[in-house]
Design an enzyme around this catalytic site. Structure first.
Site, PDB file in Angstrom:
ATOM      1  N   SER A  44      -3.549  -5.103  -2.600  1.00 20.42           N
ATOM      2  CA  SER A  44      -2.345  -4.717  -3.345  1.00 20.42           C
ATOM      3  C   SER A  44      -2.641  -5.142  -4.839  1.00 20.42           C
ATOM      4  CB  SER A  44      -1.103  -5.825  -2.937  1.00 20.42           C
ATOM      5  OG  SER A  44      -0.296  -5.768  -3.926  1.00 20.42           O
ATOM      6  N   TYR A  66       1.663 -14.427  -0.711  1.00 25.06           N
ATOM      7  CA  TYR A  66       1.339 -13.000  -0.503  1.00 25.06           C
ATOM      8  C   TYR A  66      -0.073 -12.998  -1.524  1.00 25.06           C
ATOM      9  CZ  TYR A  66       1.906  -8.169  -0.723  1.00 25.06           C
ATOM     10  OH  TYR A  66       1.722  -6.640  -0.635  1.00 25.06           O
TER      11      TYR A  66
HETATM   12  P1  NAD Z   1       6.179  -2.492   6.174  1.00 26.27           P
HETATM   13  O1  NAD Z   1       7.002  -3.664   6.304  1.00 26.27           O
HETATM   14  O2  NAD Z   1       6.623  -1.317   6.196  1.00 26.27           O
HETATM   15  O3  NAD Z   1       5.015  -2.530   7.295  1.00 26.27           O
HETATM   16  C1  NAD Z   1       4.268  -3.826   7.849  1.00 26.27           C
HETATM   17  C2  NAD Z   1       4.172  -3.741   9.303  1.00 26.27           C
HETATM   18  O4  NAD Z   1       3.498  -5.037   9.415  1.00 26.27           O
HETATM   19  C3  NAD Z   1       5.477  -3.650  10.120  1.00 26.27           C
HETATM   20  O5  NAD Z   1       5.267  -2.725  10.923  1.00 26.27           O
HETATM   21  C4  NAD Z   1       5.212  -5.166  10.677  1.00 26.27           C
HETATM   22  O6  NAD Z   1       6.018  -5.041  11.914  1.00 26.27           O
HETATM   23  C5  NAD Z   1       3.765  -5.437  10.574  1.00 26.27           C
HETATM   24  N1  NAD Z   1       3.745  -6.830  10.887  1.00 26.27           N
HETATM   25  C6  NAD Z   1       4.046  -7.882  10.042  1.00 26.27           C
HETATM   26  N2  NAD Z   1       3.929  -8.980  10.579  1.00 26.27           N
HETATM   27  C7  NAD Z   1       3.041  -8.744  11.700  1.00 26.27           C
HETATM   28  C8  NAD Z   1       2.724  -9.774  12.768  1.00 26.27           C
HETATM   29  N3  NAD Z   1       2.744 -10.961  12.740  1.00 26.27           N
HETATM   30  N4  NAD Z   1       1.933  -8.988  13.945  1.00 26.27           N
HETATM   31  C9  NAD Z   1       1.838  -7.606  13.839  1.00 26.27           C
HETATM   32  N5  NAD Z   1       2.501  -6.833  13.146  1.00 26.27           N
HETATM   33  C10 NAD Z   1       2.949  -7.376  12.002  1.00 26.27           C
HETATM   34  O7  NAD Z   1       5.374  -2.943   4.917  1.00 26.27           O
HETATM   35  P2  NAD Z   1       4.182  -1.720   4.031  1.00 26.27           P
HETATM   36  O8  NAD Z   1       4.835  -1.789   2.651  1.00 26.27           O
HETATM   37  O9  NAD Z   1       3.736  -0.717   4.802  1.00 26.27           O
HETATM   38  O10 NAD Z   1       2.970  -2.961   4.145  1.00 26.27           O
HETATM   39  C11 NAD Z   1       1.781  -2.615   4.675  1.00 26.27           C
HETATM   40  C12 NAD Z   1       0.818  -3.330   3.821  1.00 26.27           C
HETATM   41  O11 NAD Z   1       0.710  -2.583   2.651  1.00 26.27           O
HETATM   42  C13 NAD Z   1       0.783  -4.808   3.686  1.00 26.27           C
HETATM   43  O12 NAD Z   1      -0.352  -5.636   3.977  1.00 26.27           O
HETATM   44  C14 NAD Z   1       1.493  -4.926   2.183  1.00 26.27           C
HETATM   45  O13 NAD Z   1       1.184  -6.424   1.724  1.00 26.27           O
HETATM   46  C15 NAD Z   1       0.731  -3.831   1.674  1.00 26.27           C
HETATM   47  N6  NAD Z   1       1.020  -3.230   0.526  1.00 26.27           N
HETATM   48  C16 NAD Z   1       2.395  -2.834   0.416  1.00 26.27           C
HETATM   49  C17 NAD Z   1       3.034  -2.205  -0.883  1.00 26.27           C
HETATM   50  C18 NAD Z   1       4.212  -1.751  -0.996  1.00 26.27           C
HETATM   51  O14 NAD Z   1       4.646  -1.698  -2.196  1.00 26.27           O
HETATM   52  N7  NAD Z   1       4.963  -1.374   0.054  1.00 26.27           N
HETATM   53  C19 NAD Z   1       2.100  -2.528  -2.173  1.00 26.27           C
HETATM   54  C20 NAD Z   1       1.066  -2.889  -1.918  1.00 26.27           C
HETATM   55  C21 NAD Z   1       0.354  -3.153  -0.706  1.00 26.27           C
END
Ligand code: NAD
Length: 277
Positions: free
Chosen positions: A159, A172
Site C-alpha cells: 500500500s 496497518y
Molecule cells: P477487502 O476487504 O475488499 O478484501 C480483503 C479480503 O481479505 C477479504 O475477502 C477478507 O475476508 C480477507 N481477509 C481478511 N482477514 C482475513 C483472514 N484472517 N483470513 C483470511 N482472509 C482474510 O479489501 P481490499 O481493499 O481488496 O484489500 C486487499 C489488500 O489490498 C489488503 O492487503 C489491503 O491492505 C490492500 N490495499 C487496499 C487498498 C484500498 O484502498 N482498498 C489500498 C492499498 C492497499
C-alpha cells in the site's frame, strides 16, 4: 528459434542476451499456462480482481479467504479458480496450505483505526499476523518449490501505507512497512533461483474495505461520502480519483509477465502521485 526460459518466451538478441519475445507467446499460450497461483484475500476487492486476472492469464488459481460466501461467488463466476477456505490468523492453518505454488500473491488485509493509546493490542497482533506473519509462512513454504523449478513470482499487495504513515493506523502501517522489508529479503534470497518478489503500492482502491472507511469517516466527520473521498482520501494525491481493483491486477500482471525477470525488490507505486511529495 524461440524457447521458454524462466517461463517466458524468449529469443537470443544481437548481443547474445536472452530477451523476451512477447509477440511470440501472445498468440500461442497465456503467460501462466501450466502454472499454479495462490491468492490470499481472494473473496473480495483487489484479491478477487487478481484471482480473475491470474485465471484469465492461464493459471490454476487457489483462492484463499475466510469468507466462504465470497469465495463461492468468485468460483461460480470464474473458471480456473478453486476455493480454499482458511483463516490466515490461524498460523497452523496457514502452514497446511498447498506449498506447490508458482505465483504467490499475499493480498489479504484488514484495517483498524484508533490512536495508539486506545489501540487494542489484540487487534494489533491480529493485523500483524494476517498481513505479515502469514505472508512469511506462505513464502517460507512455497520458495523451496519455486527454487526447485528455477522460477517463481511473489507479489505482495502492500500500500502507499507501506511507504508513508498516516495517524491512527499503527498496525496497518507497521504491517505494510514490514511486508515491504520481507519482500526485499525474498527478492535477494530468491534471485539466484529465478524467483522475484515485489510490492504493489496503491493508494485508495474502490473496494469493500474502502467503502466501509468512507461510511465510517462520513459519520465521524459529519460530512457526506463524496466529501470524504475528495477532502480526506484524495487530499494527499495529485490524481484525484480512486484506483479500480482491475488496475491493480493489471500492474500485478507485469510482475509475472514476459518482462518480469529483472523486476525484483521493487515497490511499484499506484498512488496518484502521493509519494511524489
Ligand atoms: P477487502 O476487504 O475488499 O478484501 C480483503 C479480503 O481479505 C477479504 O475477502 C477478507 O475476508 C480477507 N481477509 C481478511 N482477514 C482475513 C483472514 N484472517 N483470513 C483470511 N482472509 C482474510 O479489501 P481490499 O481493499 O481488496 O484489500 C486487499 C489488500 O489490498 C489488503 O492487503 C489491503 O491492505 C490492500 N490495499 C487496499 C487498498 C484500498 O484502498 N482498498 C489500498 C492499498 C492497499
Amino acid at each position: 528459434m524461440p524457447s521458454r526460459i524462466n517461463g517466458a518466451c524468449t529469443r537470443v538478441g544481437s548481443a547474445g542476451w536472452v530477451v523476451p519475445s512477447c509477440t511470440m507467446t501472445a498468440a500461442s499460450a497465456p503467460p501462466l499456462a501450466g502454472r499454479r497461483a495462490l491468492v490470499t484475500g481472494a473473496a473480495s476487492g483487489i484479491g478477487a480482481a487478481l484471482a480473475r486476472r491470474l485465471a484469465a492469464d492461464g493459471a490454476a488459481v487457489l483462492a484463499v479467504d475466510r469468507d466462504e460466501a465470497g469465495l463461492a461467488e468468485l468460483t461460480r463466476a470464474t473458471t480456473g479458480v478453486e476455493a480454499v477456505p482458511c483463516d490466515l490468523s490461524d498460523l497452523a492453518a496457514v502452514d497446511a496450505l498447498p506449498a506447490e505454488v508458482d505465483v504467490l500473491v499475499n493480498n489479504a488485509g484488514l484495517q483498524h483505526v484508533a490512536p495508539i493509546p486506545e489501540f487494542d493490542p489484540d487487534r494489533f497482533s491480529l493485523i500483524l499476523r494476517v498481513m505479515l506473519e502469514a505472508p512469511f509462512r506462505l513464502a517460507r513454504r512455497a520458495l523451496p518449490h519455486m527454487y526447485a523449478q528455477g522460477w517463481g513470482r511473489v507479489v505482495n499487495v502492500s500500500s502507499v501505507h507501506g511507504l508513508r504513515a498516516s495517524p491512527f493506523k499503527a498496525a496497518y502501517v507497521a504491517a505494510k512497512h514490514g511486508l515491504e522489508g520481507l519482500s526485499k529479503v525474498i527478492a535477494l534470497e530468491g534471485a539466484a533461483h529465478g524467483v522475484t518478489s515485489n510490492c504493489l503500492d496503491p493508494a485508495y482502491v474502490r473496494t469493500p474495505l474502502v467503502e466501509r472507511q468512507i461510511a465510517d469517516q462520513a459519520r465521524s466527520h459529519g460530512i457526506d461520502a463524496d466529501a470524504v473521498v475528495e477532502q480526506v482520501m484524495l487530499a494527499p494525491a495529485a490524481v484525484k480519483r480512486l484506483v479500480e481493483p482491475e488496475e491493480v491486477a493489471e500492474l500485478a500482471a507485469v510482475l509475472y509477465g514476459p518482462a518480469s525477470a529483472s523486476i525484483t525488490g521493487a515497490s511499484l507505486s499506484m498512488d496518484g502521485g502521493w509519494t511524489a511529495h
